[in-house]
Scaffold this active site. Sequence first.
Site, PDB file in Angstrom:
ATOM      1  CB  CYS A   1      -4.855 -15.550  16.121  1.00  0.00           C
ATOM      2  SG  CYS A   1      -4.475 -14.214  15.197  1.00  0.00           S
TER       3      CYS A   1
ATOM      4  CG  ASP B   1      -5.679   1.443   8.253  1.00  0.00           C
ATOM      5  OD1 ASP B   1      -5.204   2.005   7.073  1.00  0.00           O
ATOM      6  OD2 ASP B   1      -4.720   0.464   8.572  1.00  0.00           O
TER       7      ASP B   1
ATOM      8  CE  LYS C   1      -1.409   1.479  10.064  1.00  0.00           C
ATOM      9  NZ  LYS C   1      -1.005   0.703   8.673  1.00  0.00           N
TER      10      LYS C   1
ATOM     11  NE  ARG D   1      -4.343  -7.707   7.709  1.00  0.00           N
ATOM     12  CZ  ARG D   1      -3.220  -7.631   8.542  1.00  0.00           C
ATOM     13  NH1 ARG D   1      -2.857  -8.466   9.239  1.00  0.00           N
ATOM     14  NH2 ARG D   1      -2.914  -6.549   8.123  1.00  0.00           N
TER      15      ARG D   1
ATOM     16  CB  CYS E   1      -9.763 -10.158  14.237  1.00  0.00           C
ATOM     17  SG  CYS E   1      -8.665 -10.331  12.937  1.00  0.00           S
TER      18      CYS E   1
ATOM     19  CB  CYS F   1      -8.761 -10.388  18.639  1.00  0.00           C
ATOM     20  SG  CYS F   1      -7.099 -10.324  19.324  1.00  0.00           S
TER      21      CYS F   1
ATOM     22  NE  ARG G   1      -3.609   0.330   2.492  1.00  0.00           N
ATOM     23  CZ  ARG G   1      -3.979  -0.647   3.340  1.00  0.00           C
ATOM     24  NH1 ARG G   1      -3.510  -0.438   4.805  1.00  0.00           N
ATOM     25  NH2 ARG G   1      -4.718  -1.543   3.305  1.00  0.00           N
ATOM     26  CE1 TYR G   2       0.408   4.555   4.372  1.00  0.00           C
ATOM     27  CE2 TYR G   2       0.381   2.024   5.124  1.00  0.00           C
ATOM     28  CZ  TYR G   2       0.027   3.643   5.021  1.00  0.00           C
ATOM     29  OH  TYR G   2      -0.923   3.695   5.850  1.00  0.00           O
TER      30      TYR G   2
ATOM     31  CG  ASP H   1      -9.809  -1.183  10.622  1.00  0.00           C
ATOM     32  OD1 ASP H   1      -9.721  -0.125  10.761  1.00  0.00           O
ATOM     33  OD2 ASP H   1      -8.810  -1.909  10.832  1.00  0.00           O
TER      34      ASP H   1
ATOM     35  NE  ARG I   1       4.850   2.242   6.194  1.00  0.00           N
ATOM     36  CZ  ARG I   1       4.691   3.461   5.758  1.00  0.00           C
ATOM     37  NH1 ARG I   1       5.271   3.920   4.599  1.00  0.00           N
ATOM     38  NH2 ARG I   1       3.551   4.142   6.239  1.00  0.00           N
TER      39      ARG I   1
HETATM   40  C1  LIG Z   1      -0.235  -0.172   8.807  1.00  0.00           C
HETATM   41  C2  LIG Z   1       0.260  -0.756   7.414  1.00  0.00           C
HETATM   42  C3  LIG Z   1       1.539  -0.698   7.117  1.00  0.00           C
HETATM   43  C4  LIG Z   1       2.596   0.288   8.438  1.00  0.00           C
HETATM   44  O1  LIG Z   1       2.203   1.609   8.385  1.00  0.00           O
HETATM   45  P1  LIG Z   1       2.982   2.272   9.557  1.00  0.00           P
HETATM   46  O2  LIG Z   1       2.371   3.564   9.600  1.00  0.00           O
HETATM   47  O3  LIG Z   1       4.349   2.277   9.023  1.00  0.00           O
HETATM   48  O4  LIG Z   1       2.867   1.464  10.831  1.00  0.00           O
HETATM   49  C5  LIG Z   1       1.975  -1.077   5.954  1.00  0.00           C
HETATM   50  N1  LIG Z   1       1.261  -1.602   5.150  1.00  0.00           N
HETATM   51  C6  LIG Z   1       0.012  -1.743   5.196  1.00  0.00           C
HETATM   52  C7  LIG Z   1      -0.556  -2.519   4.287  1.00  0.00           C
HETATM   53  C8  LIG Z   1      -0.592  -1.415   6.579  1.00  0.00           C
HETATM   54  O5  LIG Z   1      -1.743  -1.612   6.824  1.00  0.00           O
END
Ligand SMILES: *Cc1c(COP(=O)(O)O)cnc(C)c1O
Length: 378
Positions: free
Chosen positions: A133, A338, A345, A142, A140, A137, A120-121, A301, A124
Site C-alpha cells: 500500500c 461485515d 455484509k 487485512r 486495516c 492504514c 464469498r458471494y 472490523d 462476484r
Molecule cells: C465486500 C466484498 C465484496 C463486494 O460486496 P458489495 O456489497 O458488492 O460491495 C465481494 N467479495 C468480498 C469477499 C467482499 O468482502
Amino acid sequence: MDRTATNMNLPEEEPGGPAAALDVRTQTKTYKNFFQNINDLSKVISFSPQEKKKLEDAAEVYHLRVPFYYFSLIKNRHDSKDPIRAQCIPSPEELEVSEKEFMDPLAEEQMSPVNCLVHRYPDRVLLIVTSQCFMYCRHCTRKRLWQEDIPEPNLQDIDKAISYIKKNKQIREVIVSGGDPLTLDTSKIDYVLSGISCLKNVEAIRIGTRAPVVFPQRINEALCRVLRKYNKLWINVQFNHPWEVTPQSAQACMRLARCGIPISNQSVLLRGINDNPEVMIELCHKLQSIRVRPYYLFQCDPVVGASHFRTPIRRGMEIIEKMRGFTSGMCVPTFVVDGIEGKGKVPLGPNYLVSEDGGCVTLRNYQGETFRYYAPKE
Ligand SMILES: *Cc1c(COP(=O)(O)O)cnc(C)c1O
C-alpha cells in the site's frame, strides 16, 4: 496553518517527480516520498523514549508507511487524536490485543478457492493482487497480508485466478484489491485488467484503492492512458475525513472521472475520527462536490489491534438517521457490518416501518412524523 509538505522541513521529493520513486514493490528499496520508520517520524513528531519504543514495537507488527503528502494533511502533528495522524501514525493501543479479535476477521483465507482470490458471494469475487500500500492504514482489516510469511501474489497466481473466473460463469464482477492495486507498475495493472476484461462473463471490474486519498500523484497521465482503455471499470476509494478532500485529491478523482470511471467511496467508521453526523455530512458533501458517490460506511472490523477505533453499532445507525432526508440521498452511504466468519455484509439503518396491519402500514418519515400508507397485501 500552512499544511504543505515543503513548509514542514520534510525532505524534498525525488528528482523526476513522485512517479519515479513509485515502485513500492520491493520492501528493501528506500523511498523518498514516504516515512517508513519511527526514527524518521521522530524527526517531525516528538515522542517520549517510552512512547517511541512502543511505537517501534507496533510498527514491527504492522508495517508503517506514510506518504509525505498525507502527512502534510495533519493539522496538529503533536496531537495523537488528530483525525489524519490517527489513521497513519502507529499508536501504543495497537499492541493491546483484546478478546473477540481476529487476524482474518472476514475469514477470507477459508473462502479462497485459489491463491489471492476470495469467492464469498455468488456473482462476484475479490482478487488480491498485492499486499503493498502507499499508506498502511492503522485500522486495516487485512493486516495479515503484512506478515512476512505470506508471499506476495505473482503473475502466475494472478493467471490462475483469472482462469478460475473464466471457468465460473456465474462471476460477473471482479473486485481488484489488495493492498493497493495501484502500487503495481502501470504495465502490470494493464496486464491484470486486460486479462480480466476479455472474459465474456465479467461485466464489471471494480478497483479498490486509496491512492487518490493518500498519494494522489499516482493518478498520473500514464496510468490514466491505461485505465481509459477499459470500459467496464469502476473505482472505489476510501475517504474517511473531510480534511482528506484537498485540491490534490479532487484533481486525482477528476482525472479518473475524465477516464469515464464512476467513483464511489467506502468510509470506515472510526472512533474520534469521523464517528459523528456533522463530520460525516461534511465529508459526504465534499465528496459529492468532487463527484464521488458515498457507497458504504463500514463498521470497523474486529481485526487485532484496532479496538481503539471501534464504535458501538448504534453509532453508525444514528449517523445514517441524521443524514437520510436531511441531505441529498446521493450523499447518504449504506452503513454495513461485515460479518465475521465470512457471513458477508449486513446493512443496518434506521427503521421507518412502524407497524404493519394487512394492507395498511404505518410509516415514519425522517422528521419523525408517522402516517398510514396503503398497499396491496399480495
Ligand atoms: C465486500 C466484498 C465484496 C463486494 O460486496 P458489495 O456489497 O458488492 O460491495 C465481494 N467479495 C468480498 C469477499 C467482499 O468482502
